[in-house]
Enzyme design. Structure first.
Site, PDB file in Angstrom:
ATOM      1  N   LYS A 160       0.841  -1.203   0.000  1.00  6.64           N
ATOM      2  CA  LYS A 160       0.000   0.000   0.000  1.00  6.64           C
ATOM      3  C   LYS A 160       0.872   1.247   0.000  1.00  6.64           C
ATOM      4  CE  LYS A 160      -4.458  -1.197   1.439  1.00  6.64           C
ATOM      5  NZ  LYS A 160      -5.567  -0.455   1.990  1.00  6.64           N
ATOM      6  N   CYS A 188     -31.049  14.815  22.265  1.00  5.82           N
ATOM      7  CA  CYS A 188     -32.290  15.058  23.004  1.00  5.82           C
ATOM      8  C   CYS A 188     -32.049  15.264  24.495  1.00  5.82           C
ATOM      9  CB  CYS A 188     -33.269  13.904  22.781  1.00  5.82           C
ATOM     10  SG  CYS A 188     -32.760  12.372  23.575  1.00  5.82           S
TER      11      CYS A 188
END
Ligand code: IVH
Length: 743
Positions: free
Chosen positions: A359, A457
């Site tokens: 990679k 909430c």
């Protein structure tokens, strides 16, 4: 189809074209009206395809092209209703380019003839040297190398950053294309992939001797195509994709394979899965040459390297050059060239020992973790999101990364203020791998605590024993509802793309969205208003002009969503524990929403993969008065809840009778039946709830053999796998009994 190129031995899957290509005149004037439209639309689409593929140019916008495709589909459906046997429906339509008996149940799964493995990753030259050492030691102890120091030949390829695909050919004819899936079973994507000019319907003569040839490759989008498609998504107010890989995946897997993006998928082949009938070359480099010579697209940047030092040279070269490529590449793949050595080196549980991925390291970067915020999901689960000091990664600026869940935070031991290693590997959200190796704590870092209350909430937050993350307990939490509504409209669910999180938020604030069924009652004016507010919120320049058009598109999307198949609606509703896979299993098993709503936890638990928690979740969900009301309102607005999947368990499905052994089973046909054409056998089996597949696998229930089928690959494979073989006479008897159980 070019008859001269057909293989000598005709199999049941070779295309059978009845009579001449011209449509037979019918006596049904209404059917003819639709037939004329079908002819006109097909010609128009063919014209646009042709100039795109041969000249790379567009005369119309993507959304206009999509509209043509939608119109064609509607006209073909209407024609089918008026005259199911109309000749136009049997000759190649651009909606069904696969032809030749190819399987295109987009979204269904298929068992790969050979498992699709993944590759181990390396990130630096030392790890590449380790890989080479392991290979040489194994080969020398197997007596294949004179000494462990003898260099090995490797082929190094660029690692294309797309989606791994498997494309199955039988006697050179395309049978199906599939994604990797879980490696064993992949998702069928024939419809979308076969639109790519890189995936031939028929292989050239170079491959004629292969009975079975399972090609492996990468499907991807070039940066140009990615940008163009993203621009047009943006124009349509649809959410742009984060990167080419996601857009390619979305395009391939979408049930509606004719969205604009599907026209531009590129494919490069790099391997073979299963193969029979002919020998493959001895080396991987020869295989790639064979592909190229036979007209299969190969990424020609690969190099045959003698020894690991040449591999490292190649890697250093591409570390810079890759930025000039017009398509995304995230590394290299290093493969032992001699294929006979692949067997000697073998595989681990997950990946082969004869290849390794390297990679490119800029896919990872270190940066400071500034804060952690918590996002409420549709089930109330709170997910930690890392807020980062902006860092450049693979060409984009990364400011946020996922920390997955609270367990992950504990596992990594990361604190706010730490320097963390971030990786971006094509997924939408970059992730945090660990605290950077050389980071020395200053003492100012702070532990990441579970929030005391829900950030949306303010309700109580609970972390139950055994759960990976805390959750908000408030059923009416606004954040939770917003996530539920957004999920409902998402691509994998009802696919109402303009209804993204921002629109949902506005609609909720404006008081027009309290229940998801509400959206089916919005007027065009309400959409226009919503889109106008959304555009001005997002500061979109020139958006004002577009709202009218966009509102119309939204109304269309909502209308189209009414036809979403049952499994997608079940997934969209957000029933506890019911993900996309369970939703499919439930739809397939119960066949209708009524059956599912009337079922018991006992029957639910009989479904493979459904445990007591899910069963209870489903029963409780449908027992809830509010949920029943939502469903009623959706139905009243025209949502169809129609099941499109095969019913496996006998409920009150008319196909299910004790004389029908075919229901829910997979059959493979081989040879030529003397009593009926291949298509007829296939249609009759499918009408009985069977799946007809092109290759024998562990999932196959039986192989049906025509009288001329002697020693075919399918018969050999069936024998090897212990799959039963049914001769034509027996097949006809079973078929007749299943179709007419009373007689
Ligand atoms: S060989 C055993 N060659 O990378 C798997 N893979 O990280 C054989 N990929 O799943 C794959 N370019 O999707 C191979 N030249 C290439 C590739 C390549 C991209 C992808 C492929 C694979 C993934 C593994």
């Amino acid at each position: 189809m070019d008859k001269s190129k057909q293989p000598e031995q005709l199999s049941l899957f070779d295309e059978v074209v009845d009579g001449a290509g011209a449509p037979k005149p019918t006596t049904n004037p209404e059917a003819e009206k639709h037939a004329a439209e079908v002819v006109r639309l097909r010609a128009e689409i063919a014209h646009h395809d042709q100039i795109y593929y041969s000249e790379g140019r567009n005369e119309i916008e993507d959304y206009e092209y999509d509209k043509l495709v939608r119109e064609l589909r509607t006209e073909e459906d209407k024609l089918k209703k008026k005259d199911p046997n109309h000749e136009l429906l049997t000759i190649a339509s651009p909606l069904n380019q696969v032809g030749g008996g190819a399987v295109d149940r987009t979204g269904e799964t298929v068992r790969h003839a050979q498992r699709m493995l993944s590759i181990d990753n390396t990130y630096n030259e030392d790890e590449l040297l380790d890989f080479d050492n392991r290979v040489r030691e194994a080969l020398s102890s197997a007596g294949e190398l004179a000494e462990a120091s003898t260099p090995v030949d490797y082929v190094v390829e660029l690692k294309l950053d797309g989606i791994a695909v498997s494309v199955m050919y039988e006697h050179a004819q395309l049978r199906y294309a599939a994604t990797r899936g879980n490696g064993e079973d992949g998702e069928i994507i024939t419809g979308s992939l076969s639109r790519s000019p890189n995936v031939p319907n028929k292989l050239s003569d170079a491959f004629a001797a292969f009975d079975v040839l399972e090609l492996r490759g990468e499907a991807f989008l070039t940066f140009d195509d990615f940008n163009r498609i993203n621009n047009s998504l943006d124009q349509l107010n649809k959410k742009p994709a984060a990167n080419p890989r996601n857009l390619a995946a979305g395009t391939l897997k979408r049930l509606d394979e004719f969205n604009s993006a599907s026209r531009r998928i590129s494919v490069r082949f790099y391997a073979v899965g299963a193969a029979s009938g002919d020998a493959l070359p001895e080396t991987h480099s020869e295989l790639l040459s064979m592909f190229a010579a036979g007209g299969l697209p190969v990424n020609d940047t690969y190099r045959l390297c003698h020894g690991i030092n040449e591999v490292i040279e190649f890697e250093r070269e591409w570390e810079h050059k890759r930025h000039e490529l017009p398509y995304p590449v995230d590394g290299l793949v290093v493969k032992v060239n001699r294929r006979a050595w692949w067997d000697i080196l073998g595989t681990t549980a997950k990946s082969p020992r004869y290849m390794i991925a390297y990679k490119f390291n800029t896919m990872r970067a270190s940066t400071e973790l500034l804060a952690v915020t918590w996002q409420v999901g549709r089930t109330g689960i709170l997910t930690p999101v890392a807020e980062l000091a902006p860092v450049q990664l693979a060409g984009t600026t990364v400011k946020r990364a996922t920390l997955h869940n609270y367990d992950e935070i504990c596992r990594l031991g990361v604190r706010v203020g730490d320097d963390v290693l971030v990786e971006k590997s094509g997924e939408i959200i970059p992730k945090i791998l660990r605290v950077s190796e050389d980071y020395v704590r200053t003492g100012k870092e702070t532990e990441i605590a579970i929030p005391a209350s829900c950030p949306e909430c303010g309700g109580a937050v609970v972390l139950s024993e055994g759960d990976a993350s805390p959750y908000c307990q408030n059923e009416n939490c606004e954040g939770r509802k917003r996530a539920q509504f957004t999920h409902f409209a998402s691509r994998a669910a009802m696919d109402i793309q303009g209804l993204d999180e921002a629109s949902v938020r506005l609609a909720m604030n404006g008081g027009i969205l309290n229940d998801i069924a509400d959206i089916y009652y919005w007027t065009e004016a309400q959409w226009t208003d919503l889109l106008r507010r959304r555009a001005s919120d997002a500061n979109v320049k020139g958006a004002e002009k577009k709202e009218y058009k966009l509102a119309k598109i939204m109304v269309d999307e909502v209308e189209e969503s009414k036809a979403a198949p049952l499994h997608r609606v079940l997934f969209a509703l957000g029933i506890p524990q019911v993900g996309a896979t369970t939703a499919r299993d439930l739809a397939r098993t119960f066949g209708s929403l009524e059956n599912l709503m009337a079922t018991t936890t006992e029957d639910l638990e009989k479904v493979d993969g459904v445990g007591s928690v899910t069963a209870r979740g489903v029963v409780d969900y449908f027992a809830d008065e509010a949920h029943r009301k939502t469903i009623d309102r959706m139905r009243a607005a025209g949502v169809r809840f129609e099941n499109t999947l095969i019913t496996i368990v006998a409920g009150d499905d008319p196909k299910a009778n004790e004389n029908n052994p075919f229901i829910g089973r997979t059959l493979v046909l081989t040879g030529t039946l003397s009593s009926m054409k291949r298509d007829e056998a296939k249609n009759r089996l499918e009408a009985l709830g069977a799946t007809v597949s092109g290759s024998v696998s562990a999932k196959t229930w039986a192989v049906v053999a025509g009288p001329d089928a002697v020693g075919t690959t399918k018969l050999k494979t069936a024998a090897a796998k212990g799959v039963q073989i049914i001769q034509e006479e027996e097949f006809l008897r079973l078929l007749a009994a299943a179709e007419d159980p009373i007689a």
